[in-house]
Design a protein around this motif. Sequence first.
Motif, PDB file in Angstrom:
ATOM      1  N   UNK A 256     -13.829 -12.979 -17.028  1.00 52.82           N
ATOM      2  CA  UNK A 256     -13.229 -13.780 -15.293  1.00 52.82           C
ATOM      3  C   UNK A 256     -13.660 -12.349 -14.029  1.00 52.82           C
ATOM      4  N   UNK A 257     -13.945 -12.654 -12.852  1.00 60.29           N
ATOM      5  CA  UNK A 257     -14.498 -11.398 -12.387  1.00 60.29           C
ATOM      6  C   UNK A 257     -13.163 -10.873 -12.042  1.00 60.29           C
ATOM      7  N   UNK A 258     -13.279  -9.385 -11.276  1.00 58.38           N
ATOM      8  CA  UNK A 258     -12.744  -8.343 -11.329  1.00 58.38           C
ATOM      9  C   UNK A 258     -11.959  -8.267  -9.841  1.00 58.38           C
ATOM     10  N   UNK A 259     -10.015  -8.248 -10.179  1.00 54.09           N
ATOM     11  CA  UNK A 259      -9.833  -8.600  -8.539  1.00 54.09           C
ATOM     12  C   UNK A 259      -8.693  -7.189  -8.230  1.00 54.09           C
ATOM     13  N   UNK A 260      -8.564  -6.814  -7.277  1.00 52.19           N
ATOM     14  CA  UNK A 260      -7.813  -5.914  -6.800  1.00 52.19           C
ATOM     15  C   UNK A 260      -7.723  -5.952  -5.188  1.00 52.19           C
TER      16      UNK A 260
ATOM     17  N   UNK B 299      -1.776  -1.700  -2.712  1.00 49.66           N
ATOM     18  CA  UNK B 299      -0.918  -2.213  -2.751  1.00 49.66           C
ATOM     19  C   UNK B 299      -0.397  -0.621  -2.058  1.00 49.66           C
ATOM     20  N   UNK B 300       0.483  -1.417  -0.670  1.00 49.57           N
ATOM     21  CA  UNK B 300       0.922  -0.787   0.418  1.00 49.57           C
ATOM     22  C   UNK B 300       1.407   0.445  -0.353  1.00 49.57           C
ATOM     23  N   UNK B 301       2.441   0.192  -1.294  1.00 47.85           N
ATOM     24  CA  UNK B 301       3.407   1.010  -1.372  1.00 47.85           C
ATOM     25  C   UNK B 301       3.109   2.027  -2.611  1.00 47.85           C
ATOM     26  N   UNK B 302       2.375   1.993  -3.483  1.00 48.37           N
ATOM     27  CA  UNK B 302       1.271   2.880  -4.387  1.00 48.37           C
ATOM     28  C   UNK B 302       0.039   2.893  -3.611  1.00 48.37           C
TER      29      UNK B 302
ATOM     30  N   UNK C 111      -4.184   2.429  -7.242  1.00 46.63           N
ATOM     31  CA  UNK C 111      -3.424   2.010  -8.040  1.00 46.63           C
ATOM     32  C   UNK C 111      -2.494   0.737  -7.023  1.00 46.63           C
ATOM     33  N   UNK C 112      -3.212  -0.094  -6.753  1.00 45.04           N
ATOM     34  CA  UNK C 112      -2.931  -1.076  -6.542  1.00 45.04           C
ATOM     35  C   UNK C 112      -2.646  -2.496  -7.640  1.00 45.04           C
TER      36      UNK C 112
ATOM     37  N   UNK D 250      -2.488  -2.694 -14.290  1.00 43.57           N
ATOM     38  CA  UNK D 250      -1.900  -3.136 -14.881  1.00 43.57           C
ATOM     39  C   UNK D 250      -2.516  -5.155 -15.138  1.00 43.57           C
ATOM     40  N   UNK D 251      -3.136  -4.427 -16.362  1.00 43.30           N
ATOM     41  CA  UNK D 251      -3.432  -5.417 -17.253  1.00 43.30           C
ATOM     42  C   UNK D 251      -2.043  -6.176 -17.734  1.00 43.30           C
TER      43      UNK D 251
END
Length: 463
Positions: free
Chosen positions: A229-233, A236-239, A243-244, A251-252
């Motif tokens: 599957x494609x890599x997604x990223x 996350x403005x809170x982190x 570590x988004x 996050x797996x």
Amino acid sequence: MSYPSKITTPNHSSRRQFLKTSTATAAGVLVPYHLTTSPARAQSKASRLQFALIGVGGNGTRTAPVGKEFADLVALCDVDSQHLDAGNHLLCDGKADTYSDYREILARDDIDVVQISTPDHWHAKILIEAMLAGKDAYCEKPLTLTIDEGKLVRKIQKQTGRVVQVGTQQRSSFDKFNHALAIIAEGRIGKLKRLVVGIDGGGWSPEIPATEVPAELDWDRWLGPTPSIPYRYLVNPKRDPKNGFTNGHTQFRWWYEHSGGKLTDWGAHHFDIAMLGIAAAGQNNDPVSVGGTAKHAVEFKDGIPVQTDRYNTAQSFDLHVSFADSDIDMNIRNDVDNGILFEGDEGRIFVNRGKLVGKPVEDLTSNPLPDDAISKIYRGMPMKQNDRHAHWENLIYAIDNRVLPISDVHSHMKMLNVAHLAGICCRLGRTVNWDQKTETVIGDDLAASMMERPYRDGYQIEM
């Protein structure tokens, strides 16, 4: 489930381990703990085991320093070169041998033990191949991604006689749990009627776009046995920007493709203690069914997420597990305190990593537990300290004496099967019935088919 407490050393174990074990076996008794474990090893460099860390991420870097007190960390493996380099300098002052392919570690005759700290979907494959290669292992929980993987893990453990400690440290490292189990075993709350297991809700994400794979990450090898599957990223403005929101690394566990969400994350800890509690009460903890309700952020068709661009494991749930002892109901919830409530016909207690409370606990002041109550829970094995060292210490004891460690694959999988059944229930939206004797889902062909997942070509288990 019954299983032997003593295991056999296979023919392909290292000569050093074979000689050590043979000496103990020839004497006809187990070698005393104080003569075989870490203090003696610390005095003699030659007597210390050699171990390798496979998966140099968060759990790996947290647990491996503990292992270093009992064995020499000589090799590291990770498919992310940044993790690998950072872990080498953090754990080994840059002196360990490093690999991107774990099979190179398994091929080394000088490595006695492997610590498997990869994402969940790699656990069973690496563990099985490690046992077949003559290695003992410390494997993080959950041990498997599916029920059928667990059957194979247990088969290979019995076949090879390897010692495998599962990383459910609550059996060793938090004395409140063993005290809770001892209270139950001593009949202080009477016959168990109800358990409430709080394990928190699952992760949430917005739509996460497919993006370029970081240069340091071998994404194909990270995916391994799971579908390509494609890599997604997405930041996350809170982190921390590193570590988004993603379908990789930390996050797996929010993706059914790679994990079981909170049900196999915290669930692997708390279901474990809950089912041990039922057994400690002398009641039958064979699961019969799992039913209830769950909410996801995506739609499902035949148990498969329709949307592929956001976290898809259950965000909330209210599930009920029934057991062969029909008087017991175990309620799994995300909206109560994290921990386990044991309710009997004579009292109740609540336990988590921070507290053990209830009137039966208060009554210990005037009516303490017998001196051997905790020892019975710990199967008579030595328990010298009460922190994360205790779990590794128990592994070394089990290796020295060729016995099952406190968190063995057989009892772990009985518990973990409940977590897997709960996941199938959530994904299908209906009750799943179980036959413990045959270890099979009954009366539901689709649910039964979800006991396994096909491995991607090129990443099958090497037998």
